[in-house]
Design a protein around this motif. Sequence first.
Motif, PDB file in Angstrom:
ATOM      1  N   GLY A 329       0.838  -1.185   0.000  1.00  0.00           N
ATOM      2  CA  GLY A 329       0.000   0.000   0.000  1.00  0.00           C
ATOM      3  C   GLY A 329       0.868   1.228   0.000  1.00  0.00           C
ATOM      4  O   GLY A 329       1.834   1.312  -0.728  1.00  0.00           O
ATOM      5  N   ALA A 330       0.548   2.191   0.829  1.00  0.00           N
ATOM      6  CA  ALA A 330       1.339   3.419   0.927  1.00  0.00           C
ATOM      7  C   ALA A 330       1.780   3.619   2.370  1.00  0.00           C
ATOM      8  O   ALA A 330       0.963   3.594   3.287  1.00  0.00           O
ATOM      9  N   PHE A 331       3.080   3.783   2.569  1.00  0.00           N
ATOM     10  CA  PHE A 331       3.606   4.096   3.888  1.00  0.00           C
ATOM     11  C   PHE A 331       3.517   5.607   4.122  1.00  0.00           C
ATOM     12  O   PHE A 331       3.704   6.393   3.196  1.00  0.00           O
ATOM     13  N   ILE A 332       3.286   5.995   5.380  1.00  0.00           N
ATOM     14  CA  ILE A 332       3.245   7.426   5.714  1.00  0.00           C
ATOM     15  C   ILE A 332       4.153   7.721   6.908  1.00  0.00           C
ATOM     16  O   ILE A 332       3.725   8.315   7.898  1.00  0.00           O
ATOM     17  N   PRO A 333       5.441   7.330   6.825  1.00  0.00           N
ATOM     18  CA  PRO A 333       6.369   7.648   7.913  1.00  0.00           C
ATOM     19  C   PRO A 333       6.745   9.118   7.874  1.00  0.00           C
ATOM     20  O   PRO A 333       7.188   9.629   6.838  1.00  0.00           O
ATOM     21  N   VAL A 334       6.567   9.819   8.965  1.00  0.00           N
ATOM     22  CA  VAL A 334       6.787  11.266   8.953  1.00  0.00           C
ATOM     23  C   VAL A 334       8.243  11.602   8.649  1.00  0.00           C
ATOM     24  O   VAL A 334       8.543  12.389   7.743  1.00  0.00           O
ATOM     25  N   SER A 335       9.179  10.997   9.377  1.00  0.00           N
ATOM     26  CA  SER A 335      10.579  11.406   9.231  1.00  0.00           C
ATOM     27  C   SER A 335      11.168  11.026   7.875  1.00  0.00           C
ATOM     28  O   SER A 335      12.173  11.589   7.453  1.00  0.00           O
ATOM     29  N   GLU A 336      10.561  10.058   7.198  1.00  0.00           N
ATOM     30  CA  GLU A 336      11.128   9.541   5.953  1.00  0.00           C
ATOM     31  C   GLU A 336      10.478  10.157   4.717  1.00  0.00           C
ATOM     32  O   GLU A 336      10.747   9.709   3.594  1.00  0.00           O
ATOM     33  N   ASP A 337       9.635  11.149   4.893  1.00  0.00           N
ATOM     34  CA  ASP A 337       8.884  11.713   3.778  1.00  0.00           C
ATOM     35  C   ASP A 337       8.976  13.239   3.853  1.00  0.00           C
ATOM     36  O   ASP A 337       8.431  13.865   4.761  1.00  0.00           O
ATOM     37  N   ALA A 338       9.667  13.833   2.873  1.00  0.00           N
ATOM     38  CA  ALA A 338       9.889  15.283   2.895  1.00  0.00           C
ATOM     39  C   ALA A 338       8.578  16.060   2.925  1.00  0.00           C
ATOM     40  O   ALA A 338       8.462  17.095   3.598  1.00  0.00           O
ATOM     41  N   GLY A 339       7.565  15.556   2.217  1.00  0.00           N
ATOM     42  CA  GLY A 339       6.273  16.234   2.199  1.00  0.00           C
ATOM     43  C   GLY A 339       5.555  16.160   3.536  1.00  0.00           C
ATOM     44  O   GLY A 339       4.904  17.132   3.957  1.00  0.00           O
ATOM     45  N   MET A 340       5.656  15.021   4.211  1.00  0.00           N
ATOM     46  CA  MET A 340       5.041  14.879   5.537  1.00  0.00           C
ATOM     47  C   MET A 340       5.720  15.810   6.539  1.00  0.00           C
ATOM     48  O   MET A 340       5.050  16.434   7.374  1.00  0.00           O
ATOM     49  N   ILE A 341       7.054  15.878   6.474  1.00  0.00           N
ATOM     50  CA  ILE A 341       7.789  16.768   7.374  1.00  0.00           C
ATOM     51  C   ILE A 341       7.318  18.206   7.191  1.00  0.00           C
ATOM     52  O   ILE A 341       7.037  18.921   8.169  1.00  0.00           O
ATOM     53  N   GLU A 342       7.202  18.639   5.947  1.00  0.00           N
ATOM     54  CA  GLU A 342       6.765  20.014   5.675  1.00  0.00           C
ATOM     55  C   GLU A 342       5.341  20.240   6.167  1.00  0.00           C
ATOM     56  O   GLU A 342       5.025  21.309   6.719  1.00  0.00           O
ATOM     57  N   ALA A 343       4.471  19.231   5.991  1.00  0.00           N
ATOM     58  CA  ALA A 343       3.080  19.364   6.437  1.00  0.00           C
ATOM     59  C   ALA A 343       3.008  19.547   7.949  1.00  0.00           C
ATOM     60  O   ALA A 343       2.189  20.320   8.461  1.00  0.00           O
ATOM     61  N   VAL A 344       3.864  18.841   8.690  1.00  0.00           N
ATOM     62  CA  VAL A 344       3.911  19.019  10.146  1.00  0.00           C
ATOM     63  C   VAL A 344       4.402  20.419  10.485  1.00  0.00           C
ATOM     64  O   VAL A 344       3.835  21.111  11.347  1.00  0.00           O
ATOM     65  N   THR A 358      -4.228   6.237   9.146  1.00  0.00           N
ATOM     66  CA  THR A 358      -3.775   4.853   9.276  1.00  0.00           C
ATOM     67  C   THR A 358      -4.895   3.843   9.067  1.00  0.00           C
ATOM     68  O   THR A 358      -4.622   2.658   8.860  1.00  0.00           O
ATOM     69  N   ALA A 359      -6.132   4.287   9.109  1.00  0.00           N
ATOM     70  CA  ALA A 359      -7.243   3.376   8.849  1.00  0.00           C
ATOM     71  C   ALA A 359      -7.278   2.924   7.397  1.00  0.00           C
ATOM     72  O   ALA A 359      -7.899   1.911   7.072  1.00  0.00           O
ATOM     73  N   VAL A 360      -6.585   3.660   6.509  1.00  0.00           N
ATOM     74  CA  VAL A 360      -6.648   3.334   5.076  1.00  0.00           C
ATOM     75  C   VAL A 360      -5.278   3.187   4.436  1.00  0.00           C
ATOM     76  O   VAL A 360      -5.178   2.978   3.229  1.00  0.00           O
ATOM     77  N   CYS A 361      -4.196   3.283   5.229  1.00  0.00           N
ATOM     78  CA  CYS A 361      -2.858   3.208   4.632  1.00  0.00           C
ATOM     79  C   CYS A 361      -2.254   1.825   4.870  1.00  0.00           C
ATOM     80  O   CYS A 361      -2.915   0.901   5.325  1.00  0.00           O
ATOM     81  N   SER A 362      -0.972   1.701   4.563  1.00  0.00           N
ATOM     82  CA  SER A 362      -0.306   0.406   4.634  1.00  0.00           C
ATOM     83  C   SER A 362      -0.099  -0.072   6.066  1.00  0.00           C
ATOM     84  O   SER A 362      -0.303  -1.235   6.362  1.00  0.00           O
ATOM     85  N   VAL A 363       0.337   0.819   6.952  1.00  0.00           N
ATOM     86  CA  VAL A 363       0.627   0.362   8.314  1.00  0.00           C
ATOM     87  C   VAL A 363      -0.005   1.297   9.339  1.00  0.00           C
ATOM     88  O   VAL A 363      -1.182   1.223   9.602  1.00  0.00           O
ATOM     89  N   GLY A 364       0.774   2.219   9.930  1.00  0.00           N
ATOM     90  CA  GLY A 364       0.209   3.009  11.014  1.00  0.00           C
ATOM     91  C   GLY A 364       1.033   4.218  11.353  1.00  0.00           C
ATOM     92  O   GLY A 364       1.633   4.838  10.483  1.00  0.00           O
ATOM     93  N   LEU A 365       1.075   4.580  12.641  1.00  0.00           N
ATOM     94  CA  LEU A 365       1.846   5.728  13.114  1.00  0.00           C
ATOM     95  C   LEU A 365       3.325   5.363  13.016  1.00  0.00           C
ATOM     96  O   LEU A 365       3.832   4.571  13.809  1.00  0.00           O
ATOM     97  N   ASP A 366       4.011   5.938  12.052  1.00  0.00           N
ATOM     98  CA  ASP A 366       5.325   5.430  11.681  1.00  0.00           C
ATOM     99  C   ASP A 366       6.376   6.534  11.699  1.00  0.00           C
ATOM    100  O   ASP A 366       6.190   7.582  11.073  1.00  0.00           O
ATOM    101  N   MET A 367       7.466   6.281  12.406  1.00  0.00           N
ATOM    102  CA  MET A 367       8.607   7.198  12.475  1.00  0.00           C
ATOM    103  C   MET A 367       8.172   8.600  12.889  1.00  0.00           C
ATOM    104  O   MET A 367       8.432   9.588  12.209  1.00  0.00           O
TER     105      MET A 367
END
Length: 451
Positions: A329-344, A358-367
């Motif tokens: 699926g799609a991982f959403i690890p904050v520290s490993e994704d430049a776009g997620m970091i900027e969004a935070v 996390t209800a619809v992604c690959s895993v969960g609260l990640d990094m």
Amino acid sequence: METNQILETIRMIEEEKLDIRTITMGISLLDCIDSDGGKARQKIYDKITRLAQNLVRTGEDIENEFGIPIIHKRISVTPIAMVAGASGDKDYVAYAKTLDEAAKATGVNFIGGFSALVQKGYTVGDRRLVQSIPEALAVTELVCSSVNVGSTRSGINMDAVGEMGRIVKETAERTADAQGLGCAKLVIFANAVEDNPFMAGAFHGVGEADCIINVGVSGPGVVKRALEKVKGERFDVVSETIKKITFKITRMGQLVGHEASTRLGVPFGIVDLSLAPTPAVGDSVARILEEMGLESAGTHGTTAALALLNDAVKKGGVMACSHVGGLSGAFIPVSEDAGMIEAVEVGALNIQKLEAMTAVCSVGLDMIAIPGDTPAETISAMIADEAAIGVINNKTTAVRVIPAPGKKVGDNVEFGGLLGRAPVMAVSSHSAAEFIARGGRIPAPIHSFKN
């Protein structure tokens, strides 16, 4: 292949950061069990180094011959709690050191499987392994650990949930000199899968063959570039576009997997089609969501966009390969994704929204980095929430958070490499201590009865 297909693949690799994220060799250690812990560890070392001695070189040869980047070569093994449990050892840190030594001898990037499956209760081996995790991750470099605390068929082991909050805190403290890096190698699951090639949660399930090759593909940049060509189109077109490009990505993963399998003389397992981001610009899942029309990942509509992405990735991948597995699926690890970091950093993304995603992604609260003074009970409650999402929705969920020692909200934690940089995120200041103190087991949901 036609000329245009070759050129397209070259462009995806050179311009859009398409890669094979990992070739992971899964190795069963069940035949290494021995009542003498020293003998068991020697068997473990010997088997891993014998089977994986050519893994890294084979990966590099395939990279050079096909021109396809293979970022990591990894090993996963049978959960060590099952193997060590037959011995009289009371501390399993020595097993972690053996795994670390074997990983270094073979040249791989990581080895996973310092793990326990406790969704319905502890064995003696499970309890000893869990208690060994903080020191094990502090004294090793390449070992990754995981604990499964819930499943749709069993419910949630709240005693284990409570203990894992304390283990995460202790692991952070034991690796404080590295900003809590040990926690980046520890993941707590619900509905863990047996053929996951991605760290830190990889282990070799008991239902797997003696030795297999699993492949994890990536390519968020490729998907984003494909969506740039259908800007403004209806979501039907968006879904079809993602499916078609995922088909091509998965085909490449299957090619690499079969090639590695043939050269190593090891059966091919699965392709995990997860879109795994990196901190590099242009390799972000968040940017895909924004390409669908969101101003920033985390705003309203993000969960719907992620659901579409995840579903289309699975549909495209399943059509391309008969043996799809892992998380896919799609991982959403904050520290490993430049776009997620900027969004935070701009205030568009918080932990509450990540939990919904996390209800619809690959895993969960990640990094996710959180304040170092976060109570263990709060971490346990975060684990319980994620486990509940997984158990009720019959999907894999997980928590990999880093209570960064000495850090507060707004600070940054630098890990480097694929682990990236994590802005410290706020957690609720309200206590869940009495909730976690109850212990026991949250029963399996009614839809778990399927026989």
